[in-house]
Design an enzyme around this catalytic site. Structure first.
Site, PDB file in Angstrom:
ATOM      1  N   ASP A 275       0.859  -1.186   0.000  1.00 43.21           N
ATOM      2  CA  ASP A 275       0.000   0.000   0.000  1.00 43.21           C
ATOM      3  C   ASP A 275       0.892   1.231   0.000  1.00 43.21           C
ATOM      4  O   ASP A 275       2.114   1.113  -0.039  1.00 43.21           O
ATOM      5  CB  ASP A 275      -0.972  -0.017   1.188  1.00 43.21           C
TER       6      ASP A 275
ATOM      7  N   HIS B  77      -2.718   3.296  -4.729  1.00 40.85           N
ATOM      8  CA  HIS B  77      -2.136   2.827  -3.463  1.00 40.85           C
ATOM      9  C   HIS B  77      -0.707   2.344  -3.707  1.00 40.85           C
ATOM     10  O   HIS B  77      -0.280   1.320  -3.188  1.00 40.85           O
ATOM     11  CB  HIS B  77      -2.998   1.722  -2.847  1.00 40.85           C
TER      12      HIS B  77
ATOM     13  N   GLU C 299      -9.750   3.053  -5.315  1.00 40.63           N
ATOM     14  CA  GLU C 299      -9.366   4.417  -4.936  1.00 40.63           C
ATOM     15  C   GLU C 299      -8.194   4.963  -5.753  1.00 40.63           C
ATOM     16  O   GLU C 299      -7.291   5.587  -5.203  1.00 40.63           O
ATOM     17  CB  GLU C 299      -9.026   4.459  -3.440  1.00 40.63           C
TER      18      GLU C 299
HETATM   19  C1  ACM Z   1     -10.789  -0.158   0.374  1.00 43.57           C
HETATM   20  O1  ACM Z   1     -11.269  -0.058   1.516  1.00 43.57           O
HETATM   21  N1  ACM Z   1     -10.156   0.869  -0.180  1.00 43.57           N
HETATM   22  C2  ACM Z   1     -10.901  -1.370  -0.383  1.00 43.57           C
END
Ligand code: ACM
Length: 764
Positions: free
Chosen positions: A191, A265, A329
């Site tokens: 991440d 991410h 995201e």
């Molecule tokens: C997430 O909570 N961004 C999968």
């Protein structure tokens, strides 16, 4: 002999007096039929399994080990002699994960043709043997259990990127999952804040990407003498460690699904290899911010070559069918402004950045397909068009699952907030830090994963259900366990037991035994929601006391005379009046069994006028977090419930009668949240002094200021500072509103607790 006679007598007496209860097993089995008699389990019981059957022998030893650790019973694993009582593992049973469990006076027979089924049968037998707390022999009611799982995907996601957990911790979690008949560990390994998997071809991913300085001034000033720089936290799993963990999981019938996040991410890998990124100015240090970072991989062929290399090593380590590639995201700002990305889009005739993400994910899918694996992504992968073989993990509610199944994709239900166990599980001030929504054990239990919008055919695409623990705010392994347990027990029942068998009352009846098992094995869980706390307020010359805790699970028993509260103490039903100085001792019970340690609470002039931030209301509730202070570095740190979009609190029913002073403990938190342009929505009133002040208003947040506490003294400490000042409001229970004046979000001032000081301030 005497002991066995005694046990027989005890068993007979129990059988005569107690009514037969449903199997104390979590998750509840498909069927459970009573039979006559009982089995006495003691150290003369043997466990047997076919000697030429390694898997059956392994499950027999697993059961023996569990009995030893939980009850101190040492059972031999061998063939029984004539007349010996035995737990017999047999292959004459159903297939796969299904099993049968037969208990009579002489034998417990666990039968499954499947390795996993035999293992789960052994776990159920252990649960029968641990129905009652305590060590030593156990009496197991005769019964017949037929059991099989509802879903094939029974998952937990562990985020090891935001905070790193040790290999031992991950193995311990795998053990706990196995005891809950969960079979999938989704391991979030990369991440923005960390890359946790050794990749031989790209060593900087972990040399650079696995380490960071925690947020805030306190860690920034904590210099490591070895480097002369601020101390870093982090870590990564070597490939040897991963192979060991994967084998450990396999032995417990758990598949690990690794997640390598793309295309967003990706801050940490881009810091390690800036050429992978899309930003004009690449980031230079792994970050301790939370939220949604803007950094995306670029779409150069050498970036796909990098991902292909990484996935080659990943599939070599993780033998399961599925590889998770994220997809969530990914804000597209950097793609929109990057000339090379835009040129590539033109060349590919791709009209939007969202379609470019679809193309990106399909490239990754082709890599996985070539390696004989299947892709899973978060539900955003549906947005840009995605190949049919992709499996969709629905997290932004359940629409992703519905759309996916209707389009013919397999899907897994993992919606926030119910399956997001990073939300706190009660409103108690001492819950571990996490997101601010309260998602109780009962809330989690009540979640039904099968979307009603799907028809029978589409339902076949629902593989199962998964709970996620994101670890932004779970700094320690202990906290990860507290956020997970006991809520994972509720998830397990949802994932395993037939929908028609789910019953909250029955689950709550079985909970004390489950908590007893955690305690017997020394396993951490969150006792806070089950512990009694008091919320009191002035009434007459004394107090009105409300007892809170375990509301959904059990009953509160209490005493006012200083004696220890037992299951026979007064039953709490509603708030009561008590003089100041009253000592309330209280404990929650279910079925006569304590749910948590007893509480010892004193009701006094301070406690009736004190509220922790968690006991105040947030004014708006846009983005509420239960945050931990960044200081002091060693020892306890305060926890603040704060809406970071509007740090403003309300004390309802604050009675200023006889109050002339207010004490507010305040802290400051680093504003380490990547929220993009939304930061402009955070508004403050301008400060009157350079350091700003806390303002208290009466009746509404726009009302008259009744107290102003300058922040200057608090700027000298990185921890919590108690500010004291005069308060001059109208008497009677009214609303008080607390907000800070400041020029910018950094640092963000927060309330720890508020005390209205009665009289001249001498009553503490
Ligand atoms: C997430 O909570 N961004 C999968």
């Amino acid at each position: 002999m005497i002991r066995s006679l005694l046990l027989a007598t005890v068993a007979a007496a129990m059988f005569a007096s107690a009514s037969w209860a449903a199997a104390p097993i979590i998750p509840a089995p498909v069927s459970d039929t009573p039979r006559e008699g009982a089995f006495q389990l003691d150290e003369r019981t043997v466990i047997s399994a076919p000697t030429n059957d390694a898997q059956a022998q392994a499950s027999a030893r697993y059961l023996a080990d569990l009995l030893l650790r939980s009850r101190g019973l040492k059972l031999a694993v061998r063939a029984p002699k004539a007349g010996e009582r035995a737990i017999v593992l047999s292959r004459q049973g159903p297939t796969g994960e299904a099993y049968k469990l037969d208990v009579d006076g002489q034998r417990i027979t666990i039968a499954s043709a499947g390795d996993a089924g035999l293992f789960y049968g052994a776990v159920s037998a252990w649960q029968l043997a641990t129905a009652e707390p305590g060590r030593g022999p156990a009496v197991i009611w005769a019964r017949q259990i037929d059991d099989a799982p509802r879903f094939g995907w029974r998952g937990v996601m562990l985020d090891s990127a935001r905070h790193f957990q040790s290999v031992d911790y991950v193995k311990g979690l795998i053990d706990r999952m196995a005891l809950a008949k969960l079979n999938t560990l989704h391991w979030h390994l990369t991440d923005d804040q960390g890359w946790r998997l050794e990749i031989k071809k790209y060593p900087k991913l972990t040399q650079v990407g696995a380490w960071r300085v925690p947020a805030g001034p306190a860690p920034a000033a904590d210099f490591d003498p070895a480097t002369g720089k601020p101390r870093v936290i982090g870590g990564y799993y070597t490939q040897d460690q991963v192979r060991d963990v994967v084998a450990y999981a396999a032995a417990r019938h758990i598949t690990i699904v690794p997640e390598i996040e793309t295309p967003g991410h990706a801050h940490a890998p881009i810091v390690a290899y800036p050429e992978l990124g899309s930003a004009a100015t690449p980031p230079t240090a792994t970050s301790s911010d939370w939220g949604v970072f803007p950094y995306l991989y670029n779409v150069d062929e050498r970036t796909f070559a990098f991902l292909d290399d990484v996935l080659t090593e990943v599939v070599d380590l993780f033998p399961g069918t599925y590889i998770h590639v994220g997809g969530d995201e990914a804000v597209k700002d950097q793609w929109k402004t990057n000339p090379a990305v835009q040129a590539r889009m033109k060349e590919l005739h791709i009209g939007s950045e969202s379609q470019l993400q679809g193309w990106f994910i399909s490239r990754v899918e082709q890599m996985l397909e070539a390696k004989g694996r299947r892709l899973i992504g978060w539900d955003e992968i549906l947005e840009g068009g995605v190949a049919e073989s992709a499996t969709v993990m629905s997290w932004r509610g359940i629409d992703g699952a519905i759309i996916a199944a209707k389009l013919g994709h397999d899907t897994i239900l993992s919606p926030e907030p119910m399956m997001y166990l990073n939300n706190r599980q009660s409103a108690a001030p001492d819950e571990p830090p996490g997101r601010g929504a309260v998602v109780t054990l009962k809330d989690v239990y009540g979640y039904e994963p099968m979307p009603t919008a799907l028809n029978a055919d589409e339902r076949h695409h629902v593989l199962g259900v998964q709970a996620n623990i994101w670890t932004e705010h779970a700094r320690t392994e202990e906290r990860v366990s507290k956020m997970l347990f006991p809520r994972v027990a509720a998830v397990a029942e949802t994932a395993w037991s037939p929908a028609a068998a789910k019953d909250w009352k029955s689950f709550a009846d079985r909970l004390p035994a489950e908590l007893g098992r955690y305690r017997a094995l020394g396993l951490t869980f969150d006792e806070t929601p089950l512990k009694v706390r008091a919320l009191s307020e002035p009434q007459g010359g004394g107090a009105r006391v409300a007892l809170l805790g375990a509301e959904e699970v059990g009953e509160i028993r209490y005493t006012l005379d200083g004696s220890a509260p037992g299951a026979g103490a007064m039953l709490y039903s509603q708030p009561f009046a008590a003089p100041l100085g009253t000592r309330v001792r209280a404990q929650a019970f279910r079925g006569g069994q304590p749910l948590a340690a007893a509480s010892d609470l004193t009701i006094d002039a301070r406690s009736i006028r004190t509220r922790a931030s968690q006991e105040l209301k947030v004014c708006q509730g846009a983005l509420v977090l239960n945050l931990e202070d960044d200081a002091p570095l060693q020892g306890d740190r305060a926890r603040f419930l704060v809406d970071i979009m509007n740090p403003c609190w309300i004390y309802e029913g604050a009675d200023l009668t006889g109050v002339s002073q207010i004490e507010v403990a305040v802290g400051q938190i680093p504003f380490n949240f990547q929220i993009g342009k939304d930061v402009e929505k955070i508004k403050f009133r301008p400060p009157a002094t350079p350091e700003g002040e806390l303002e208290v208003r009466q009746d509404s947040c726009e009302g008259a200021v009744v107290a102003t506490l300058p922040l200057a003294p608090a700027t000298r400490s990185q921890g919590v500072t108690v500010l004291t000042g005069k308060i001059a409001g109208a008497a009677g229970p009214r609303k008080l509103c607390f907000s800070f004046t400041q020029k910018a979000v950094e640092p963000m001032w927060v309330i720890d607790r508020v005390t209205l000081v009665h009289g001249a301030g001498h009553d503490r």
